[in-house]
Design a protein around this motif. Structure first.
Motif, PDB file in Angstrom:
ATOM      1  N   ASP A   1      33.951   4.050 -18.083  1.00 17.85           N
ATOM      2  CA  ASP A   1      34.412   3.355 -19.287  1.00 17.85           C
ATOM      3  C   ASP A   1      33.348   3.504 -20.375  1.00 17.85           C
ATOM      4  O   ASP A   1      32.525   4.417 -20.331  1.00 17.85           O
TER       5      ASP A   1
ATOM      6  N   ASP B   1      31.897  -3.322  -8.544  1.00 14.35           N
ATOM      7  CA  ASP B   1      33.110  -2.628  -8.990  1.00 14.35           C
ATOM      8  C   ASP B   1      33.924  -3.580  -9.863  1.00 14.35           C
ATOM      9  O   ASP B   1      34.010  -4.786  -9.569  1.00 14.35           O
ATOM     10  N   ALA B   2      34.516  -3.031 -10.898  1.00 16.63           N
ATOM     11  CA  ALA B   2      35.309  -3.854 -11.816  1.00 16.63           C
ATOM     12  C   ALA B   2      36.543  -4.417 -11.125  1.00 16.63           C
ATOM     13  O   ALA B   2      37.092  -5.436 -11.536  1.00 16.63           O
TER      14      ALA B   2
ATOM     15  N   TYR C   1      34.163   6.234  -2.741  1.00 16.11           N
ATOM     16  CA  TYR C   1      33.437   7.001  -1.715  1.00 16.11           C
ATOM     17  C   TYR C   1      31.990   7.269  -2.135  1.00 16.11           C
ATOM     18  O   TYR C   1      31.071   7.206  -1.322  1.00 16.11           O
ATOM     19  N   CYS C   2      31.805   7.615  -3.415  1.00 16.65           N
ATOM     20  CA  CYS C   2      30.477   8.014  -3.884  1.00 16.65           C
ATOM     21  C   CYS C   2      29.513   6.824  -3.846  1.00 16.65           C
ATOM     22  O   CYS C   2      28.430   6.916  -3.263  1.00 16.65           O
TER      23      CYS C   2
ATOM     24  N   ALA D   1      40.114   6.223  -7.506  1.00 16.80           N
ATOM     25  CA  ALA D   1      40.753   7.358  -6.832  1.00 16.80           C
ATOM     26  C   ALA D   1      40.587   7.304  -5.316  1.00 16.80           C
ATOM     27  O   ALA D   1      41.367   7.925  -4.588  1.00 16.80           O
ATOM     28  N   SER D   2      39.596   6.558  -4.823  1.00 16.91           N
ATOM     29  CA  SER D   2      39.268   6.643  -3.396  1.00 16.91           C
ATOM     30  C   SER D   2      40.316   6.048  -2.456  1.00 16.91           C
ATOM     31  O   SER D   2      40.242   6.276  -1.251  1.00 16.91           O
TER      32      SER D   2
ATOM     33  N   ALA E   1      30.382  -3.980 -14.679  1.00 21.91           N
ATOM     34  CA  ALA E   1      29.115  -3.870 -15.409  1.00 21.91           C
ATOM     35  C   ALA E   1      29.481  -3.714 -16.883  1.00 21.91           C
ATOM     36  O   ALA E   1      30.228  -2.801 -17.235  1.00 21.91           O
TER      37      ALA E   1
ATOM     38  N   GLY F   1      37.465  15.527  -4.511  1.00 19.23           N
ATOM     39  CA  GLY F   1      36.268  14.712  -4.325  1.00 19.23           C
ATOM     40  C   GLY F   1      36.198  13.939  -3.022  1.00 19.23           C
ATOM     41  O   GLY F   1      35.250  13.190  -2.811  1.00 19.23           O
ATOM     42  N   VAL F   2      37.195  14.094  -2.131  1.00 19.04           N
ATOM     43  CA  VAL F   2      37.107  13.331  -0.880  1.00 19.04           C
ATOM     44  C   VAL F   2      35.839  13.759  -0.144  1.00 19.04           C
ATOM     45  O   VAL F   2      34.995  12.930   0.217  1.00 19.04           O
TER      46      VAL F   2
ATOM     47  N   ASN G   1      32.570  14.002  -3.342  1.00 15.96           N
ATOM     48  CA  ASN G   1      31.972  12.788  -3.902  1.00 15.96           C
ATOM     49  C   ASN G   1      31.358  11.915  -2.805  1.00 15.96           C
ATOM     50  O   ASN G   1      30.378  11.215  -3.050  1.00 15.96           O
TER      51      ASN G   1
ATOM     52  N   MET H   1      43.086  15.021   1.317  1.00 14.71           N
ATOM     53  CA  MET H   1      42.761  16.383   1.769  1.00 14.71           C
ATOM     54  C   MET H   1      41.248  16.568   1.723  1.00 14.71           C
ATOM     55  O   MET H   1      40.632  16.388   0.672  1.00 14.71           O
TER      56      MET H   1
ATOM     57  N   ASN I   1      44.143   9.013  -3.347  1.00 11.06           N
ATOM     58  CA  ASN I   1      44.186  10.486  -3.333  1.00 11.06           C
ATOM     59  C   ASN I   1      45.103  11.038  -2.240  1.00 11.06           C
ATOM     60  O   ASN I   1      45.714  10.299  -1.482  1.00 11.06           O
ATOM     61  N   GLY I   2      45.154  12.372  -2.166  1.00 12.25           N
ATOM     62  CA  GLY I   2      46.013  13.028  -1.185  1.00 12.25           C
ATOM     63  C   GLY I   2      45.410  13.073   0.215  1.00 12.25           C
ATOM     64  O   GLY I   2      46.074  13.511   1.158  1.00 12.25           O
TER      65      GLY I   2
ATOM     66  N   CYS J   1      34.853  15.251  -9.967  1.00 13.19           N
ATOM     67  CA  CYS J   1      35.425  15.751  -8.714  1.00 13.19           C
ATOM     68  C   CYS J   1      36.403  16.895  -8.953  1.00 13.19           C
ATOM     69  O   CYS J   1      36.669  17.675  -8.061  1.00 13.19           O
TER      70      CYS J   1
ATOM     71  N   GLY K   1      39.440  16.895  -8.976  1.00  9.15           N
ATOM     72  CA  GLY K   1      40.585  16.778  -8.058  1.00  9.15           C
ATOM     73  C   GLY K   1      40.242  17.036  -6.603  1.00  9.15           C
ATOM     74  O   GLY K   1      41.112  16.950  -5.747  1.00  9.15           O
TER      75      GLY K   1
HETATM   76  C1  LIG Z   1      46.221  11.141  -7.203  1.00  8.70           C
HETATM   77  C2  LIG Z   1      44.931  11.750  -6.733  1.00  8.70           C
HETATM   78  C3  LIG Z   1      44.948  12.666  -5.690  1.00  8.70           C
HETATM   79  C4  LIG Z   1      43.737  13.220  -5.228  1.00  8.70           C
HETATM   80  N1  LIG Z   1      43.785  14.009  -4.112  1.00  8.70           N
HETATM   81  C5  LIG Z   1      42.626  14.486  -3.586  1.00  8.70           C
HETATM   82  C6  LIG Z   1      42.633  15.204  -2.377  1.00  8.70           C
HETATM   83  O1  LIG Z   1      43.664  15.338  -1.712  1.00  8.70           O
HETATM   84  N2  LIG Z   1      41.452  15.722  -1.940  1.00  8.70           N
HETATM   85  C7  LIG Z   1      40.285  15.539  -2.610  1.00  8.70           C
HETATM   86  O2  LIG Z   1      39.256  16.055  -2.198  1.00  8.70           O
HETATM   87  N3  LIG Z   1      40.231  14.778  -3.749  1.00  8.70           N
HETATM   88  C8  LIG Z   1      41.373  14.240  -4.235  1.00  8.70           C
HETATM   89  N4  LIG Z   1      41.331  13.436  -5.334  1.00  8.70           N
HETATM   90  C9  LIG Z   1      40.014  13.118  -5.929  1.00  8.70           C
HETATM   91  C10 LIG Z   1      39.260  12.038  -5.128  1.00  8.70           C
HETATM   92  O3  LIG Z   1      40.113  10.970  -4.846  1.00  8.70           O
HETATM   93  C11 LIG Z   1      38.059  11.545  -5.961  1.00  8.70           C
HETATM   94  O4  LIG Z   1      37.228  12.634  -6.251  1.00  8.70           O
HETATM   95  C12 LIG Z   1      37.199  10.510  -5.264  1.00  8.70           C
HETATM   96  O5  LIG Z   1      37.959   9.481  -4.699  1.00  8.70           O
HETATM   97  C13 LIG Z   1      36.209   9.949  -6.272  1.00  8.70           C
HETATM   98  O6  LIG Z   1      35.452   8.951  -5.642  1.00  8.70           O
HETATM   99  P1  LIG Z   1      34.382   8.137  -6.486  1.00  8.70           P
HETATM  100  O7  LIG Z   1      33.766   7.168  -5.589  1.00  8.70           O
HETATM  101  O8  LIG Z   1      33.480   9.110  -7.189  1.00  8.70           O
HETATM  102  O9  LIG Z   1      35.222   7.437  -7.651  1.00  8.70           O
HETATM  103  P2  LIG Z   1      36.388   6.342  -7.574  1.00  8.70           P
HETATM  104  O10 LIG Z   1      36.916   6.143  -6.215  1.00  8.70           O
HETATM  105  O11 LIG Z   1      37.388   6.702  -8.632  1.00  8.70           O
HETATM  106  O12 LIG Z   1      35.636   4.999  -7.970  1.00  8.70           O
HETATM  107  C14 LIG Z   1      35.172   4.731  -9.254  1.00  8.70           C
HETATM  108  C15 LIG Z   1      35.122   3.226  -9.417  1.00  8.70           C
HETATM  109  O13 LIG Z   1      34.316   2.902 -10.551  1.00  8.70           O
HETATM  110  C16 LIG Z   1      34.724   1.636 -10.981  1.00  8.70           C
HETATM  111  N5  LIG Z   1      34.199   1.377 -12.319  1.00  8.70           N
HETATM  112  C17 LIG Z   1      34.357   2.121 -13.444  1.00  8.70           C
HETATM  113  N6  LIG Z   1      33.664   1.558 -14.474  1.00  8.70           N
HETATM  114  C18 LIG Z   1      33.075   0.447 -13.985  1.00  8.70           C
HETATM  115  C19 LIG Z   1      32.224  -0.558 -14.550  1.00  8.70           C
HETATM  116  N7  LIG Z   1      31.863  -0.535 -15.839  1.00  8.70           N
HETATM  117  N8  LIG Z   1      31.796  -1.569 -13.757  1.00  8.70           N
HETATM  118  C20 LIG Z   1      32.140  -1.631 -12.432  1.00  8.70           C
HETATM  119  N9  LIG Z   1      32.948  -0.695 -11.867  1.00  8.70           N
HETATM  120  C21 LIG Z   1      33.392   0.324 -12.618  1.00  8.70           C
HETATM  121  C22 LIG Z   1      36.246   1.711 -10.921  1.00  8.70           C
HETATM  122  O14 LIG Z   1      36.839   0.431 -10.845  1.00  8.70           O
HETATM  123  C23 LIG Z   1      36.467   2.559  -9.655  1.00  8.70           C
HETATM  124  O15 LIG Z   1      36.837   1.772  -8.544  1.00  8.70           O
HETATM  125  C24 LIG Z   1      42.504  12.878  -5.839  1.00  8.70           C
HETATM  126  C25 LIG Z   1      42.488  11.952  -6.893  1.00  8.70           C
HETATM  127  C26 LIG Z   1      43.684  11.389  -7.325  1.00  8.70           C
HETATM  128  C27 LIG Z   1      43.646  10.387  -8.437  1.00  8.70           C
END
Ligand SMILES: Cc1cc2nc3c(=O)[nH]c(=O)nc-3n(C[C@H](O)[C@H](O)[C@H](O)COP(=O)(O)OP(=O)(O)OC[C@H]3O[C@@H](n4cnc5c(N)ncnc54)[C@H](O)[C@@H]3O)c2cc1C
Length: 426
Positions: free
Chosen positions: A244, A62-63, A42-43, A70-71, A211, A370-371, A374, A77, A74-75, A366, A368
């Protein structure tokens, strides 16, 4: 305890199986762009859309598949939640506390706006949330939080007795806090919609492109991948819990923590109505909390973690099934269709952080929730890279996790303490 499994049971992410990802045609890596974004959740996608709409050339790496993190796990919410109310934040951070709270409310509005303006079909519904207390004594913290939220104009009220039973078909709780400004969505369909918007804005999308190094060359950056290098003016790290060894200073700022979810078979409509009459997004007040909701097919989607530190998928599944029955004994025999897990990014102050680390832009932490956060952080970081002010979270001092590399040693101790406190509070 026997976990009842459906005949088609398999470990796997329900959301990924019930969404159609936005198609991404393979394309060569560009030699040079204005901004490379590492992480396609999402971010990263929100930042890419913002930057591309401002006329910047953007490549997302993305790797794995975009959204693999997590995107899509997640739940779903959509909570304006910072683990602390506006008054508590103000006590800790002074005037900044109010701006942090305003930011999380803005994040919620932003997600609702993006879904509506981008016509994202992700089963979004403004359901409200229900924060439930097991405490036998009067759960004063719920009353206090309701007052804090009311002081900034957020509609929230505490329910007990009959009003509580009208919200949740369970005798496990003594009170609940209803917050109306919350919703639920299908995480992977939301992600697919954000991917479509980023592609339509002109960002180039590169799944399966890790990366592996970021090096500075004069005033620009060189991002190395197994498919070649990209030269960029700016780099945004949007890796959250999946950071990582690419940028060790960022990795040390977050504690990746597993969270698991089970999804049952669709409940009969009268059962669904009895367990969650108002269809709210629910979670309880334990350190090792449970969160649950119904999805748009009427499945109970129930998440949590058994302990801090590593837990196998089957152990997590059985623990969650048992936990679900503690709340809803009437669901005994309901079959589980899927179990999956993912990583959330915890920070020491339980708040998100953003800004720059070693000259690279980042947004993480996030905790927990981050929907909304983030998604919004990505959108605001895109604007910040284009010269606008950074979000208020950038003013929080970054605090590396102490003994980060030894966490397997100390996490069990913290975990045991949390269990002890949770038992005492119940
Ligand atoms: C089980 C679970 C339940 C959750 N439930 C909720 C909820 O109900 N409500 C809520 O608000 N939040 C919830 N969250 C949190 C929410 O899902 C996250 O905050 C949000 O999805 C984070 O988005 P993001 O884009 O920051 O990161 P992510 O979606 O985690 O993306 C990070 C990406 O970085 C990539 N990456 C890492 N290193 C490298 C690299 N070196 N090179 C290339 N790519 C790389 C990974 O492959 C990954 O795809 C939950 C999380 C989990 C795990």
């Amino acid at each position: 305890m026997i976990t009842h499994l459906s005949p088609g049971y398999a470990p796997g992410v329900l959301w990924q199986e019930t969404a159609t990802p936005h198609p991404i045609a393979p394309q060569p890596l560009p030699d040079a762009v204005d901004v490379v974004i590492i992480g396609g959740g999402y971010c990263g996608l929100s930042a890419a859309t913002e930057l591309a709409q401002r006329g910047r050339s953007v490549a997302i790496l993305d790797a794995h598949d975009l959204g693999w993190g997590a995107s899509t796990r997640n739940g779903g919410m959509v909570l304006p939640d910072l683990k602390a109310g506006p008054e508590s934040l103000t006590k800790r951070y002074g005037e900044l506390g109010l701006r942090l709270h305003a930011a999380v409310e803005a994040a919620f509005d932003h997600v609702e706006h993006v879904i509506a303006a981008g016509s994202i079909d992700c089963a979004y519904e403004r359901t409200g949330q229900l924060y439930l207390s097991h405490g036998q004594r009067a759960p004063a913290h719920l009353d206090a939080l309701a007052i804090e939220l009311a002081s900034v104009g957020s509609a929230a009220h505490v329910v007990r007795g009959d009003a509580l039973r009208a919200e949740v078909g369970s005798a496990a709780f003594s009170a609940g806090l209803v917050v109306e400004r919350s919703g639920g969505l299908h995480p992977a369909r939301f992600h697919a919609g954000l991917t479509r918007l980023a592609a339509a804005a002109g960002a180039s999308l590169h799944p399966h492109t890790p990366a592996t190094a970021v090096t500075q060359a004069a005033t620009r950056w060189r991002v190395s991948t197994p498919r070649g290098d990209i030269d960029a003016e700016h780099v945004l790290l949007a890796t959250n819990a999946y950071a990582d060894s690419l940028v060790p200073a960022l990795r040390r700022r977050v504690l990746p923590m597993g969270s698991f979810i089970i999804a049952t078979e669709p409940l009969a409509p009268e059962v669904a109505q009895a367990v969650l009459p108002t269809g709210r997004m629910c979670f309880n007040d334990r350190h090792l909390l449970w969160y649950w909701r119904l999805d748009d097919a009427g499945r109970m989607v129930f998440g949590g973690r058994k302990r801090l530190g590593s837990v196998g998928l089957e152990e997590a599944r059985d623990y969650l099934y048992q936990s679900m029955l503690e709340i809803y004994p009437q669901l005994a025999g309901t079959k589980v269709e899927r179990t999956w897990g993912g990583q959330v990014a915890l920070t020491l102050d339980r708040l998100p952080h953003c800004g720059q680390v070693g000259g690279l832009w980042y947004a993480t932490g996030c905790n927990g929730s981050g929907v909304a956060l983030n998604t919004w952080l990505g959108h605001r970081m895109g604007a910040a890279i284009d010269g606008e002010p950074l979000p208020a979270f950038a003013e929080l001092p970054p605090r590396p996790i102490p003994l980060h590399s030894l966490r397997r040693v100390w996490l069990p101790v913290v975990s045991a303490w949390f269990h002890h406190q949770d038992r005492r509070a119940s």
